[in-house]
Design a protein around this motif. Structure first.
Motif, PDB file in Angstrom:
ATOM      1  N   TRP A 294     -60.889 -50.107  44.633  1.00 27.27           N
ATOM      2  CA  TRP A 294     -61.775 -50.022  45.060  1.00 27.27           C
ATOM      3  C   TRP A 294     -62.860 -49.243  45.549  1.00 27.27           C
ATOM      4  N   TYR A 295     -62.368 -48.900  46.357  1.00 28.20           N
ATOM      5  CA  TYR A 295     -62.485 -47.214  46.780  1.00 28.20           C
ATOM      6  C   TYR A 295     -63.376 -46.276  46.392  1.00 28.20           C
ATOM      7  N   LEU A 296     -62.505 -45.823  45.125  1.00 29.18           N
ATOM      8  CA  LEU A 296     -62.360 -44.761  44.228  1.00 29.18           C
ATOM      9  C   LEU A 296     -63.705 -45.303  42.871  1.00 29.18           C
ATOM     10  N   ALA A 297     -63.386 -46.760  42.895  1.00 31.38           N
ATOM     11  CA  ALA A 297     -64.682 -47.011  41.340  1.00 31.38           C
ATOM     12  C   ALA A 297     -66.486 -46.935  42.959  1.00 31.38           C
ATOM     13  N   ARG A 298     -65.468 -47.059  43.957  1.00 36.15           N
ATOM     14  CA  ARG A 298     -67.916 -47.304  44.116  1.00 36.15           C
ATOM     15  C   ARG A 298     -68.166 -45.966  43.938  1.00 36.15           C
ATOM     16  N   ASN A 299     -67.226 -45.383  43.819  1.00 39.25           N
ATOM     17  CA  ASN A 299     -68.319 -43.534  43.493  1.00 39.25           C
ATOM     18  C   ASN A 299     -68.286 -43.397  41.771  1.00 39.25           C
ATOM     19  N   VAL A 300     -67.634 -44.621  41.227  1.00 42.32           N
ATOM     20  CA  VAL A 300     -67.830 -44.349  39.819  1.00 42.32           C
ATOM     21  C   VAL A 300     -68.854 -44.991  39.815  1.00 42.32           C
ATOM     22  N   ALA A 301     -69.211 -46.171  40.086  1.00 43.10           N
ATOM     23  CA  ALA A 301     -70.591 -47.178  39.957  1.00 43.10           C
ATOM     24  C   ALA A 301     -72.252 -47.027  40.430  1.00 43.10           C
ATOM     25  N   VAL A 302     -71.858 -46.505  41.637  1.00 49.35           N
ATOM     26  CA  VAL A 302     -73.128 -45.663  41.940  1.00 49.35           C
ATOM     27  C   VAL A 302     -72.509 -44.315  42.737  1.00 49.35           C
ATOM     28  N   PRO A 303     -72.954 -43.624  42.295  1.00 48.58           N
ATOM     29  CA  PRO A 303     -72.536 -42.454  42.751  1.00 48.58           C
ATOM     30  C   PRO A 303     -73.309 -41.896  44.114  1.00 48.58           C
ATOM     31  N   CYS A 304     -72.263 -40.668  45.250  1.00 47.17           N
ATOM     32  CA  CYS A 304     -72.887 -40.683  46.490  1.00 47.17           C
ATOM     33  C   CYS A 304     -72.362 -39.239  46.444  1.00 47.17           C
ATOM     34  N   PRO A 305     -73.783 -38.779  46.932  1.00 51.90           N
ATOM     35  CA  PRO A 305     -73.748 -37.047  47.156  1.00 51.90           C
ATOM     36  C   PRO A 305     -72.541 -36.684  48.285  1.00 51.90           C
ATOM     37  N   THR A 306     -72.134 -38.081  49.384  1.00 53.50           N
ATOM     38  CA  THR A 306     -70.844 -37.930  50.303  1.00 53.50           C
ATOM     39  C   THR A 306     -69.422 -37.736  49.937  1.00 53.50           C
ATOM     40  N   ARG A 307     -69.705 -37.446  48.323  1.00 57.27           N
ATOM     41  CA  ARG A 307     -68.102 -37.842  47.852  1.00 57.27           C
ATOM     42  C   ARG A 307     -67.699 -37.274  46.579  1.00 57.27           C
ATOM     43  N   VAL A 308     -67.251 -35.819  46.749  1.00 57.81           N
ATOM     44  CA  VAL A 308     -66.842 -35.043  45.022  1.00 57.81           C
ATOM     45  C   VAL A 308     -65.767 -35.551  43.812  1.00 57.81           C
ATOM     46  N   GLN A 309     -66.797 -35.173  43.137  1.00 61.40           N
ATOM     47  CA  GLN A 309     -66.509 -35.625  42.259  1.00 61.40           C
ATOM     48  C   GLN A 309     -66.685 -35.824  40.487  1.00 61.40           C
ATOM     49  N   HIS A 310     -65.692 -34.576  39.530  1.00 57.99           N
ATOM     50  CA  HIS A 310     -65.940 -33.742  39.151  1.00 57.99           C
ATOM     51  C   HIS A 310     -66.944 -34.509  37.413  1.00 57.99           C
ATOM     52  N   ASP A 311     -66.215 -35.356  37.225  1.00 55.80           N
ATOM     53  CA  ASP A 311     -66.207 -36.148  36.060  1.00 55.80           C
ATOM     54  C   ASP A 311     -67.538 -37.574  36.477  1.00 55.80           C
ATOM     55  N   VAL A 312     -68.099 -37.096  37.545  1.00 54.44           N
ATOM     56  CA  VAL A 312     -68.977 -38.369  37.895  1.00 54.44           C
ATOM     57  C   VAL A 312     -70.308 -37.007  38.315  1.00 54.44           C
TER      58      VAL A 312
END
Ligand code: SF4
Length: 393
Positions: A294-312
């Protein structure tokens, strides 16, 4: 046709939700008196509240209040965001003593400062700094996040003095998913244009849900839904998307001003909005693994600049959702001195400019809301969009 707001606002359910959103502390005190239960204060934006709920606690996302910052003024520097300075002020004034424990799951340096001040003033209350991974694009991320979720479970079990069983956690997950599903119905209807809800009213639904007992909140949402979602469409207004504003709710008067100027908010990615409800906890045999997913899915659903994920990326996400909702412009609400947002904003602006999407940045502060100058700027944005429409016709 009757406007949804005329039908909803006088209702019992919406009155209750509005009261809780307006005074979360009063709800916490009332809940404790009514149930004899314990309440933990969670800091935004990613605390896995389902785990605390499964332990029999009421997890409450600590909200900014409207008080002027006075005694807390010197505890954090002036260039910390309004939310963190207000939390420091609440701590210094003893407002946070209604909580029996504090949990943090996020890395933001300003937030850590506010949690530290809370620990200083609430010295007899447990404070847990458990930070979830911020770099989440790598294959090892799931393993690390899962271990952190397990650490939250162990910490909360220690706090309540008993184990948290898988079945209890599954039941809490189902309840929270149901709450998110119900809230998303309002947002989906607004986005599709089938119903109109003002951003201030939607904020009430979400903010109260961050505070209340989830079963009670769900029952009230169902009551509101029973009134029906059909509503008069708004005509002649400029459709806009509201973006940003992490951790705390934008002021109601600002949301109302945006509509007063002639805009219709058709979508958002606010924390007190779509961002909070976008992802459900997925099915998995192990509920802790499900929480990590769920935690990982949240950043895919609505990306957040407090997280780093290069494909999102947030800018790509925004361009997509603007297409889907038909929003003709975008208003970025940025809490002044919110570093992650400030650092990401140039990227966002570049992406919007490259597509010719009209946009406006409004910085908000805890105190001082120059509404008249904001009005001029919002009206100028809407006028720009109108002229653009005239050229395109
Ligand atoms: S993410 Fe932004 S709004 Fe949230 S605590 Fe950090 S600086 Fe404040």
């Amino acid at each position: 046709m009757v406007d949804i707001e005329d039908r909803v606002v006088p209702g019992r359910a919406i009155a209750r939700l509005t009261a809780v959103a307006g005074d979360p502390d009063a709800y916490v005190r009332e809940w404790k008196q009514r149930t004899g239960g314990r309440v933990i204060g969670a800091f935004p934006m990613n605390f896995p509240a389902e785990i605390a709920h499964a332990a029999g606690l009421l997890p409450v996302l600590i909200q900014e209040n409207r008080e002027t910052i006075t005694v807390g003024r010197n505890l954090l520097t002036e260039f910390y965001c309004g939310y963190t300075r207000n939390i420091a002020d609440q701590a210094a004034k003893g407002r946070l003593s209604i909580y029996d424990g504090f949990y943090n799951a996020d890395h933001c340096i300003q937030l850590l400062g506010a949690v530290d001040v809370t620990r200083e003033f609430e010295e007899d209350t447990p404070v847990y700094f458990g930070q979830l991974e911020t770099s989440i694009g790598s294959t090892w991320a799931i393993d690390k996040v899962q271990r952190k979720m397990a650490a939250f479970r162990a910490e909360i079990a220690g706090f309540v003095g008993h184990d948290i069983h898988d079945d209890d956690l599954r039941a809490s997950i189902e309840l929270f998913n149901e709450q998110r599903r119900l809230l998303r119905r309002f947002y989906d209807e607004r986005r599709s244009g089938n119903a109109y809800f003002s951003p201030a009213h939607l904020q009430v639904l979400v903010k109260s849900g961050m505070v209340m007992d989830r079963a009670e909140h769900i029952a009230l949402l169902q009551e509101v839904l029973q009134l029906g979602l059909s509503a008069e469409r708004q005509r002649g207004r400029i459709k806009v998307h509201l973006s940003g504003h992490f951790c705390h709710a934008p002021r109601t008067e600002l949301l109302e001003l945006i509509e007063e100027c002639g805009a219709q908010v058709v979508d958002d990615d606010l924390f007190h909005g779509t961002r909070w409800i976008a992802a459900d906890v997925p099915d998995a045999d192990d509920p802790i693994e499900a929480m990590a997913l769920w935690y990982l899915a949240r950043n895919v659903a609505v990306p957040c600049p407090t997280r780093v994920q290069h494909d999102v990326d947030w800018d790509g996400y925004l361009l997509d959702v603007l297409d889907g909702s038909g929003a003709e412009g975008l208003i970025v609400l940025m809490a002044k001195f919110c570093e992650p947002h400030m650092l990401y904003y140039p990227e966002l602006r570049k992406a919007l400019d490259s597509k010719g999407i009209p946009h406006l940045l409004i910085e908000t502060e805890h105190e001082g809301m120059p509404l008249e100058s904001m009005r001029t700027r919002i009206e100028a944005l809407l006028e720009r969009i109108r002229r653009r429409q005239a050229v395109l016709v």
